[in-house]
Each structure stands twice: as structure tokens, then as C-alpha cells.
Design a protein around this motif. Structure first.
Motif, short mmCIF file in Angstrom:
data_model
loop_
_atom_site.label_atom_id
_atom_site.label_comp_id
_atom_site.label_asym_id
_atom_site.label_seq_id
_atom_site.Cartn_x
_atom_site.Cartn_y
_atom_site.Cartn_z
N TYR A 294 0.77 -1.16 0.10
CA TYR A 294 -0.14 0.13 0.25
C TYR A 294 1.00 1.09 -0.02
N PRO A 295 0.23 2.55 -0.27
CA PRO A 295 0.96 3.45 -0.60
C PRO A 295 1.58 4.01 1.06
N ASP A 296 0.85 3.57 2.15
CA ASP A 296 1.17 4.00 3.47
C ASP A 296 0.30 3.13 4.44
N ALA A 297 0.64 3.25 5.42
CA ALA A 297 0.02 2.61 6.76
C ALA A 297 -1.64 2.98 6.90
N GLU A 298 -1.62 4.18 6.56
CA GLU A 298 -3.08 4.69 6.83
C GLU A 298 -4.09 3.90 5.98
N THR A 299 -3.57 3.84 4.62
CA THR A 299 -4.33 3.12 3.54
C THR A 299 -4.54 1.53 3.76
N ARG A 300 -3.42 0.97 4.15
CA ARG A 300 -3.38 -0.20 4.53
C ARG A 300 -4.41 -0.70 5.54
N ASP A 301 -4.42 0.03 6.71
CA ASP A 301 -5.45 -0.12 7.89
C ASP A 301 -6.61 -0.09 7.30
N MET A 302 -7.11 0.95 6.55
CA MET A 302 -8.41 1.20 6.23
C MET A 302 -8.94 0.11 5.27
N VAL A 303 -8.14 -0.46 4.38
CA VAL A 303 -8.44 -1.61 3.51
C VAL A 303 -8.72 -2.57 4.49
N LEU A 304 -8.00 -3.05 5.42
CA LEU A 304 -8.10 -4.21 6.30
C LEU A 304 -9.46 -4.11 7.13
N ALA A 305 -9.66 -2.90 7.58
CA ALA A 305 -10.82 -2.70 8.39
C ALA A 305 -12.24 -2.88 7.57
N THR A 306 -12.15 -3.01 6.28
CA THR A 306 -13.37 -3.32 5.62
C THR A 306 -13.88 -4.90 5.44
N GLY A 307 -13.09 -5.55 6.09
CA GLY A 307 -13.19 -6.96 6.30
C GLY A 307 -12.89 -7.57 4.93
N MET A 308 -11.99 -7.14 4.11
CA MET A 308 -11.12 -7.64 3.17
C MET A 308 -11.13 -9.21 3.12
N THR A 309 -10.44 -9.53 4.22
CA THR A 309 -9.96 -11.17 4.38
C THR A 309 -11.28 -11.91 4.51
N ASP A 310 -12.27 -11.45 5.22
CA ASP A 310 -13.74 -12.44 5.10
C ASP A 310 -14.14 -12.49 3.91
N GLY A 311 -14.12 -11.48 2.94
CA GLY A 311 -14.60 -11.49 1.61
C GLY A 311 -13.72 -12.43 1.01
N MET A 312 -12.51 -12.43 0.88
CA MET A 312 -11.63 -13.47 0.26
C MET A 312 -11.72 -14.92 0.78
N GLU A 313 -12.09 -14.84 2.08
CA GLU A 313 -12.27 -16.42 2.49
C GLU A 313 -13.58 -16.74 1.96
N ALA A 314 -14.42 -16.16 1.78
CA ALA A 314 -15.82 -16.62 1.07
C ALA A 314 -15.39 -17.03 -0.41
N SER A 315 -14.66 -16.35 -0.94
CA SER A 315 -14.48 -16.64 -2.34
C SER A 315 -13.75 -17.74 -2.49
N TYR A 316 -12.46 -18.18 -1.58
CA TYR A 316 -11.78 -19.19 -1.67
C TYR A 316 -12.55 -20.14 -1.51
N ARG A 317 -13.41 -20.28 -0.49
CA ARG A 317 -14.56 -21.72 -0.23
C ARG A 317 -15.27 -21.84 -1.54
N ARG A 318 -15.49 -20.82 -2.12
CA ARG A 318 -16.42 -21.03 -3.25
C ARG A 318 -15.53 -21.78 -4.38
N LEU A 319 -14.32 -21.13 -4.40
CA LEU A 319 -13.32 -21.84 -5.43
C LEU A 319 -12.94 -23.42 -5.02
N GLU A 320 -13.06 -23.67 -3.69
CA GLU A 320 -12.57 -24.92 -3.60
C GLU A 320 -13.82 -25.97 -4.07
N SER A 321 -14.99 -25.31 -3.87
CA SER A 321 -16.17 -26.24 -4.01
C SER A 321 -16.19 -26.64 -5.66
N LEU A 322 -15.71 -25.49 -6.34
CA LEU A 322 -15.52 -25.72 -7.80
C LEU A 322 -14.51 -26.58 -8.08
N LEU A 323 -13.29 -26.66 -7.63
CA LEU A 323 -12.41 -27.56 -7.71
C LEU A 323 -12.62 -29.32 -7.24
#
Length: 323
Positions: A294-323
Motif C-alpha cells: 500500500y502507499p502508506d500505513a493509513e491506507t493499509r489499515d483502512m482497507v483491512l478494516a473493510t473486512g477484506m479477508t472475510d470476503g476473500m475467505e468466502a471466495s476461496y471456499r467457493r473456489l474449493e467447491s468448484l475444484l
């Protein structure tokens, strides 16, 4: 103590470390190929390592730094020259500046890591090859052999502690620095399958959706380095929110192993991030490692606070169901 011997040979210009471990070769191999595990023992005791890139494939690269108890950072890199899975890998090992560029003040070496099964587990032989006797003596005088002994003294406990950790199928985010985050997920599928799932627009529109209720309405992929991509999502009728998307450029690619992109949210003036993804085969599936700068720590923390990893986990679980 797993190290059984350290042999300095001025005739062959080598420094060779022999060590034995009570685990199968595949388990020991995974400890070196998985940056999350490697960080726990690569470097002397008290000098933990952080890997900001770790390809683990022929033609790949690893970038890392060790942090002293006083907070000083010592940078290094590996250039991967040959890999034979569960047998050996060879790297050019060198020192680097803080920006990752190789340092010419200290010598580079050719290092081979060889893995062999034994009746009680596995044997690791690390052979460092030097260009001259003076370079060998220079690095040994800097404590290279003691550093290797110290680093390897930590592997055995790591192998025990991470026996279950290595098989954890969930998305996790690790802060690497003020501007970098590594998101990791072990996916049940071959490297070929996981790579294809990231490069087939039809497949991506079936799994890269985040939480339920969203639809990926646009998925334009780059056909080569230097080309651009564009993703767009729309919420379902029962979802609050509005559509959003990302665009960026493919900067580099090692097929089925590594790729890097810029990423910027469409319609915003936020600076783009640098996204580097590594696909590593392991005994449990494919380890997907995404390092985001990220360009700076503030942007990094702001993005992480959106629940990014939870959304990614939902996508990866869906990917595994396809595989």
C-alpha cells in the motif's frame, strides 16, 4: 540439535551443513517453501526473517530481511535457478540493499538444499559454493557457519509446532511492514487448477464474488505482461450497497508460479497498490500467497478494516467447491 556437522573445504570452495530431522521429506520441504514457516527459522536466533517475496520455482526470486534485536534490518535475496520437488533446490544467495537491489559489497554464493529420506525421517544437506577462498573466509569470518547452526536449531521445534498449522485451510492476513500485508490461503487443489481458476474469466465469475449475494458482471483479463484487466461487481436485490470494481496492469508473470499487478479502485483517486501472488504446491494443496504493498500505513489499515479477508475467505471456499 539437528545439525550433525559443518564442513569447510577450501579445496572445493564449499561450506556444507548436514542435519537430520524426525519428519518426512515432504514436511521438511514444505517448511522451506512456505514463507510463513520459513520465517520462523531462517536467520539466527534473535534475528527473525520476513519474506516479502518467495517464489520457490525455477526462475523465481525470494526477497527477505532479518531484523536484529536493536531493530536493524539486514536484506538478502535468493534467485532460484533449479527446483526438483522433494529432492533439491538451488539458489543464488546474495545480500541486498533496502530497496531490494543486490549489494556488490559482499559476495554472492550458489547454495544447494538437498533433501533425502532416512529410516527415521529426513536428511538435509545445505552446500554453499564460493567463487574464491577469500570469499569463503570472508563470510565465515562474518559468522556464516554459526548463523546456519543457529537457524537450523529452530527448525525442529517449528516442524512440531506447525504440524497442524501447515494444514489450516483459512484465509489469514499478516502485517509484514508499515505498508505491506501478506494474505495466505491453503487451497485444496493442484497448482495447475488454482492457476487456471485465476486466469479463466468464466471460472473467476463463478467464485471471485466475496460474500453471497454479489455478482461479477465484468471480468476482462490481460493476455500478456503489460496489458490491463478490469473487474466489476454488482450487489443482488437484497444487498445494500452499490457496484464497484478494480483495474490495473500485469507487470510480470512466471506461469503457474508468480505474477504481479497494479490495482486501483475504479472511480477513485486512491494510489494503486502493488499485488504480488505466488502459487506454491504443498502436500495439502496449493498455498496462495498475496503480498499487497500500500502507499502508506493509513491506507493499509483502512482497507483491512473493510473486512477484506472475510470476503476473500468466502471466495476461496467457493473456489474449493468448484475444484
Amino acid at each position: 540439535m539437528p545439525v550433525t556437522s559443518v564442513v569447510k573445504d577450501e579445496e572445493t570452495l564449499t561450506l556444507t551443513v548436514h542435519a537430520d530431522f524426525p519428519v518426512p521429506v515432504a514436511r521438511l520441504w514444505d517448511a522451506y517453501l512456505d514463507p510463513r514457516q520459513l520465517e520462523k527459522f531462517w536467520g539466527p536466533v534473535g534475528y527473525p526473517a520476513t519474506f516479502t517475496r518467495h517464489d520457490g520455482t525455477t526462475g523465481g526470486r525470494s526477497d527477505y530481511y532479518m531484523t536484529s534485536p536493536e531493530g536493524e534490518k539486514y536484506h538478502g535475496y535468493w534467485q532460484w535457478t533449479e527446483v526438483v520437488e522433494h529432492k533439491f533446490f538451488e539458489v543464488t544467495d546474495g545480500f541486498a540493499h533496502a530497496d531490494g537491489t543486490p549489494s556488490t559489497d559482499l559476495p554472492t554464493t550458489r547454495t544447494v538444499f538437498s533433501f533425502d529420506p532416512t529410516p527415521d525421517g529426513s536428511k538435509l544437506v545445505v552446500t554453499t559454493n564460493f567463487a574464491t577462498v577469500s570469499e569463503l573466509e570472508q563470510l565465515v569470518s562474518m559468522g556464516m557457519d554459526e548463523g546456519l547452526r543457529s537457524a537450523m536449531s529452530q527448525i525442529e521445534q517449528v516442524l512440531i509446532d506447525l504440524r497442524n498449522y501447515a494444514q489450516t485451510f483459512s484465509t489469514e492476513a499478516q502485517l509484514l511492514s508499515d505498508t505491506q500485508v501478506r494474505v495466505s490461503r491453503l487451497i485444496r487443489g493442484t497448482r495447475e487448477q488454482v492457476w487456471q481458476a485465476h486466469h479463466d474469466a468464466g471460472l473467476m465469475q463463478r467464485w471471485l464474488l466475496g460474500p453471497d449475494g454479489w455478482t461479477m458482471t465484468e471480468c476482462v483479463l490481460p493476455a500478456a505482461v503489460g496489458e490491463h484487466y478490469r473487474y466489476w461487481w454488482e450487489p443482488g436485490p437484497d444487498i445494500e450497497g452499490q457496484g464497484f470494481g478494480f483495474t490495473g496492469e500485469c507487470l510480470s508473470s512466471i506461469p503457474q508460479s508468480y505474477e504481479s499487478f497494479t490495482e486501483q479502485m475504479i472511480g477513485t483517486d486512491y494510489p494503486p497498490t502493488l499485488n504480488e501472488t505466488t502459487f506454491t504446491p504443498t502436500t495439502g494443496g496449493t498455498l496462495l500467497s498475496l503480498v499487497i504493498t500500500y502507499p502508506d500505513a493509513e491506507t493499509r489499515d483502512m482497507v483491512l478494516a473493510t473486512g477484506m479477508t472475510d470476503g476473500m475467505e468466502a471466495s476461496y471456499r467457493r473456489l474449493e467447491s468448484l475444484l
